[in-house]
Write an enzyme that holds these catalytic residues in place. Structure first.
Site, PDB file in Angstrom:
ATOM      1  N   SER A 186      10.277  -3.649  23.243  1.00 43.62           N
ATOM      2  CA  SER A 186      11.014  -2.719  22.804  1.00 43.62           C
ATOM      3  C   SER A 186      12.042  -3.429  22.010  1.00 43.62           C
ATOM      4  CB  SER A 186      12.138  -3.360  24.067  1.00 43.62           C
ATOM      5  OG  SER A 186      12.876  -4.200  23.993  1.00 43.62           O
ATOM      6  N   GLY A 187      11.846  -4.364  20.988  1.00 43.09           N
ATOM      7  CA  GLY A 187      12.834  -4.656  19.850  1.00 43.09           C
ATOM      8  C   GLY A 187      13.728  -5.685  20.268  1.00 43.09           C
ATOM      9  N   GLY A 188      14.000  -5.551  21.327  1.00 39.20           N
ATOM     10  CA  GLY A 188      15.263  -6.484  21.560  1.00 39.20           C
ATOM     11  C   GLY A 188      14.683  -7.834  21.774  1.00 39.20           C
ATOM     12  N   VAL A 189      15.943  -8.237  22.160  1.00 39.21           N
ATOM     13  CA  VAL A 189      15.572  -9.339  21.596  1.00 39.21           C
ATOM     14  C   VAL A 189      14.660 -10.967  22.973  1.00 39.21           C
ATOM     15  CG1 VAL A 189      17.517 -12.429  21.910  1.00 39.21           C
ATOM     16  CG2 VAL A 189      18.239 -10.184  21.694  1.00 39.21           C
ATOM     17  N   ASP A 190      14.958 -10.610  23.960  1.00 47.38           N
ATOM     18  CA  ASP A 190      14.153 -10.457  24.773  1.00 47.38           C
ATOM     19  C   ASP A 190      12.746 -10.557  24.424  1.00 47.38           C
ATOM     20  OD1 ASP A 190      16.278 -11.532  25.967  1.00 47.38           O
ATOM     21  OD2 ASP A 190      16.185  -9.606  27.363  1.00 47.38           O
ATOM     22  N   SER A 191      12.312  -9.040  24.354  1.00 47.66           N
ATOM     23  CA  SER A 191      11.120  -8.918  23.970  1.00 47.66           C
ATOM     24  C   SER A 191      10.490  -9.927  22.452  1.00 47.66           C
ATOM     25  CB  SER A 191      10.488  -7.370  24.110  1.00 47.66           C
ATOM     26  OG  SER A 191      10.772  -6.775  23.183  1.00 47.66           O
ATOM     27  N   SER A 192      10.931  -9.492  21.978  1.00 50.60           N
ATOM     28  CA  SER A 192      11.025  -9.916  20.639  1.00 50.60           C
ATOM     29  C   SER A 192      10.709 -12.093  20.327  1.00 50.60           C
ATOM     30  CB  SER A 192      12.061  -9.873  20.194  1.00 50.60           C
ATOM     31  OG  SER A 192      12.607  -8.605  19.552  1.00 50.60           O
TER      32      SER A 192
ATOM     33  N   HIS B 155      34.241 -20.135  41.481  1.00 45.91           N
ATOM     34  CA  HIS B 155      32.514 -20.480  40.296  1.00 45.91           C
ATOM     35  C   HIS B 155      33.192 -21.436  39.412  1.00 45.91           C
ATOM     36  CE1 HIS B 155      30.174 -17.940  43.555  1.00 45.91           C
ATOM     37  NE2 HIS B 155      31.836 -16.873  43.197  1.00 45.91           N
TER      38      HIS B 155
ATOM     39  N   CYS C   6      32.299 -21.276  46.452  1.00 40.00           N
ATOM     40  CA  CYS C   6      32.133 -19.835  47.657  1.00 40.00           C
ATOM     41  C   CYS C   6      31.725 -20.318  48.823  1.00 40.00           C
ATOM     42  CB  CYS C   6      31.262 -19.417  46.426  1.00 40.00           C
ATOM     43  SG  CYS C   6      33.143 -17.168  46.766  1.00 40.00           S
ATOM     44  N   TYR C   7      30.889 -19.495  48.847  1.00 38.86           N
ATOM     45  CA  TYR C   7      29.635 -19.590  50.862  1.00 38.86           C
ATOM     46  C   TYR C   7      29.711 -20.342  50.806  1.00 38.86           C
ATOM     47  CZ  TYR C   7      26.942 -18.673  54.339  1.00 38.86           C
ATOM     48  OH  TYR C   7      26.391 -18.518  55.288  1.00 38.86           O
TER      49      TYR C   7
ATOM     50  N   GLY D 135      26.691 -17.253  47.963  1.00 38.76           N
ATOM     51  CA  GLY D 135      26.630 -16.313  48.550  1.00 38.76           C
ATOM     52  C   GLY D 135      26.476 -15.167  49.063  1.00 38.76           C
TER      53      GLY D 135
ATOM     54  N   GLU E 114      31.113 -22.482  37.541  1.00 41.89           N
ATOM     55  CA  GLU E 114      29.797 -22.590  37.377  1.00 41.89           C
ATOM     56  C   GLU E 114      29.494 -21.096  35.814  1.00 41.89           C
ATOM     57  OE1 GLU E 114      30.233 -21.728  39.731  1.00 41.89           O
ATOM     58  OE2 GLU E 114      28.769 -19.495  40.707  1.00 41.89           O
TER      59      GLU E 114
ATOM     60  N   LYS F  26      20.708 -15.227  28.445  1.00 43.24           N
ATOM     61  CA  LYS F  26      20.456 -14.972  27.121  1.00 43.24           C
ATOM     62  C   LYS F  26      20.478 -15.826  25.554  1.00 43.24           C
ATOM     63  CE  LYS F  26      20.291 -10.678  26.248  1.00 43.24           C
ATOM     64  NZ  LYS F  26      18.930  -9.738  26.823  1.00 43.24           N
TER      65      LYS F  26
END
Ligand code: XMP
Length: 509
Positions: A221-227, A168, A81-82, A54, A170, A365
């Site tokens: 947008s044509g990017g990975v996420d929106s596609s 970390h 960490c925290y 945190g 993780e 991602k």
């Protein structure tokens, strides 16, 4: 089913912790420290608890604290960490600010004998990101690891099954992080029974039910996420989905035509392209603050979608390809705002859609890429490097102008061409050019030039939450630098960014 509770104190990597645990086929849930008590934790029968990082300092009375009875509940606890500092504080140890010697990024870790470090070599790389540190371990604990700058990089009280690590585990850059989680799950006595259900199938099914009869406008947008989002929703609601691609004038060289080329054959009249270059540049004129730029872009995107929706006779919902890192870095719950991702923190409060649909909001991602492949999207779309929604505006430090955009587009295209042509092994996961607001003296054709400085950025990462700078061969950097300075008259200098995330971020703004 054995379940681990990830007790959330507002760290940037909390979702990653849950994910690392789920990857080992143990179910994990995240709960804010505000929403749960020791009593409830005991009643629910969790097999183990991870106290997260945190942004606060435990010595600040207003920072998140927790009932020390947790440490005597007979449930194994891992503090990170925290969470490690809080465990020390709760058990009677001391924590102090490390002063000028904060530790950020890659660090050499030395571990001693401890169940948590079983099977891990004495010396390895870990990832640190902290200002405070444990200065005296509580009674019953012993120090189990150190780094050159941190005397107590880990501590444990094995009799109470309490473990704490300052680094970390993780993040993937901590070489033996997965093994540390696996060891903790063994300490908790967990059965590895949980399997991630088939996200794509379940999500399509869910939206088919929930969105039946609704019109959805999708920001593509044509990017990975929106596609991937478009493919998911296309499967779920077919013709009730309309995708809108906005050319805001902040795109890379040839990006707009490339997106049309890929998506027109798939979507036909279900794809609408809007030319909004003038509008975005007008709104950004004179603005230099990165957060203001992001907010303006977020708002303009929404306004364009609203207008497009009206011209289509109205849509009920707006869909976006938001993914988990966008959500956390825009500030969620107790986390600090790192930057307002245009599709989260940049969204204005008065949106004229009855709701926003974000099917990938909990995914990283690399998980999104897996979903895309499962849905049958081609590899060249699924494996594209990400491009941020605010586009080149966050790669030009200071005011965005047409002239600067032209310089950056050229430099960026050259760098990408050189990387792509190099066939280098371990190719970076994201690479681009940045136009800085610094000027430098140069000499071209016997004349003095006081020109722009282009920074090249290339990172290696799998989830974009943390990233390392890529060791690009010098010859590739050299060819890029020569081509940029030769072909763009106003560029005086090219530099390479060698900062990991943290402490930097991937984008410059
Ligand atoms: P940072 O700069 O936050 O970037 O370390 C992590 C990843 O997110 C991308 N990024 C964005 N993507 N909208 C997006 O769709 C945004 O506002 C945004 N800001 C950063 C960045 O390119 C990198 O892949």
């Amino acid at each position: 089913m054995d379940t681990i509770l990830v007790l959330d104190f507002g760290g940037q990597y909390n979702q990653l912790i849950a994910r690392r645990i789920r990857e080992q086929n143990v179910y994990a849930v995240i709960e804010s420290f505000r929403d749960i008590t020791v009593q409830k934790i005991i009643e629910r029968g969790y097999s183990g608890i991870v106290m997260t990082g945190g942004p606060n300092s435990v010595n600040d009375p207003s920072s998140p604290h927790f009932d020390p009875a947790l440490l005597d509940a007979g449930i194994p606890v891992l503090g990170i960490c925290y969470g490690a500092q809080l465990m020390a504080y709760m058990a009677g140890g001391t924590v102090a600010e490390a002063g000028a010697e904060g530790e950020y990024g890659r660090t050499q870790l030395t571990v001693g004998e401890d169940e948590l470090f079983s099977g891990i070599p004495e010396s390895s790389i870990c990832w640190m990101s902290h200002r405070d540190r444990i200065t005296a371990v509580p009674r019953g604990f012993r120090i189990t690891a150190f780094t050159p700058q941190c005397m107590c990089a880990a501590m444990s009280d094995a009799s109470r099954k309490l473990y704490a690590v300052q680094f970390h585990p993780e993040v993937t850059h901590t070489r033996y992080g997965t093994q540390i989680f696996s060891n903790f799950l063994d300490i908790c006595g967990c059965d590895r029974q949980w399997k991630m259900s088939r996200f794509a199938v379940d999500t399509v099914e869910r939206y088919r039910r929930e969105l039946a009869g609704k019109k959805v406008l999708m920001a593509l947008s044509g990017g990975v996420d929106s596609s991937v989002t478009a493919a998911l929703l296309g499967e779920a609601i077919g013709n009730d989905l309309t995708c809108v691609f906005v050319d805001h004038g902040l795109l890379r060289k040839n990006e707009a035509s490339a997106v049309e080329e890929v998506f027109r054959p798939r979507l036909g009249s279900g794809l609408i392209c809007v030319d909004a270059k003038e509008r975005f540049l007008r709104e950004l004129s004179g603005v230099t603050d990165p957060e203001k730029k992001r907010k303006i872009i977020g708002e303009q995107f929404i306004r364009v979608f609203e207008e497009t929706s009206q011209s289509l006779g109205g849509s009920d919902l707006l869909a976006q390809g938001t993914i988990y890192p966008d959500v956390i870095e825009s500030g969620k719950g107790d986390s600090a705002v790192i930057k307002s991702h245009h599709n989260v923190g940049g969204i204005p409060s008065d949106v004229r859609f009855s709701g926003i649909v974000e099917p990938l909001r909990d995914l990283f991602k690399d998980e999104v890429r897996k979903v895309g492949l499962e849905l049958g999207l081609p590899g060249h779309i699924v494996n594209r490097q990400p491009f941020p929604g605010p586009g080149l505006a966050v790669r030009i430090t200071g005011e965005v102008t047409e002239e600067k955009l032209d310089i950056l587009r050229e430099a960026d295209a050259i760098f990408r061409e050189e990387i792509d042509a190099s066939g280098m092994t371990g190719s970076p996961d994201q690479y681009f050019a940045v136009l800085t607001d610094t000027s430098a003296v140069g000499v071209k054709g016997d004349s003095r030039l006081y020109g722009s400085v282009i920074a090249l950025r290339a990172v290696t990462t799998d989830d974009f939450m943390t990233a390392d700078w890529t060791r690009i061969p010098f010859e590739v950097l050299e060819r890029t630098s020569v081509r940029i300075t030769n072909s763009i008259p106003s560029v005086a200098r090219v530099v390479y960014d060698i900062t990991s995330k943290p402490p930097a971020t991937v984008e410059w703004e």
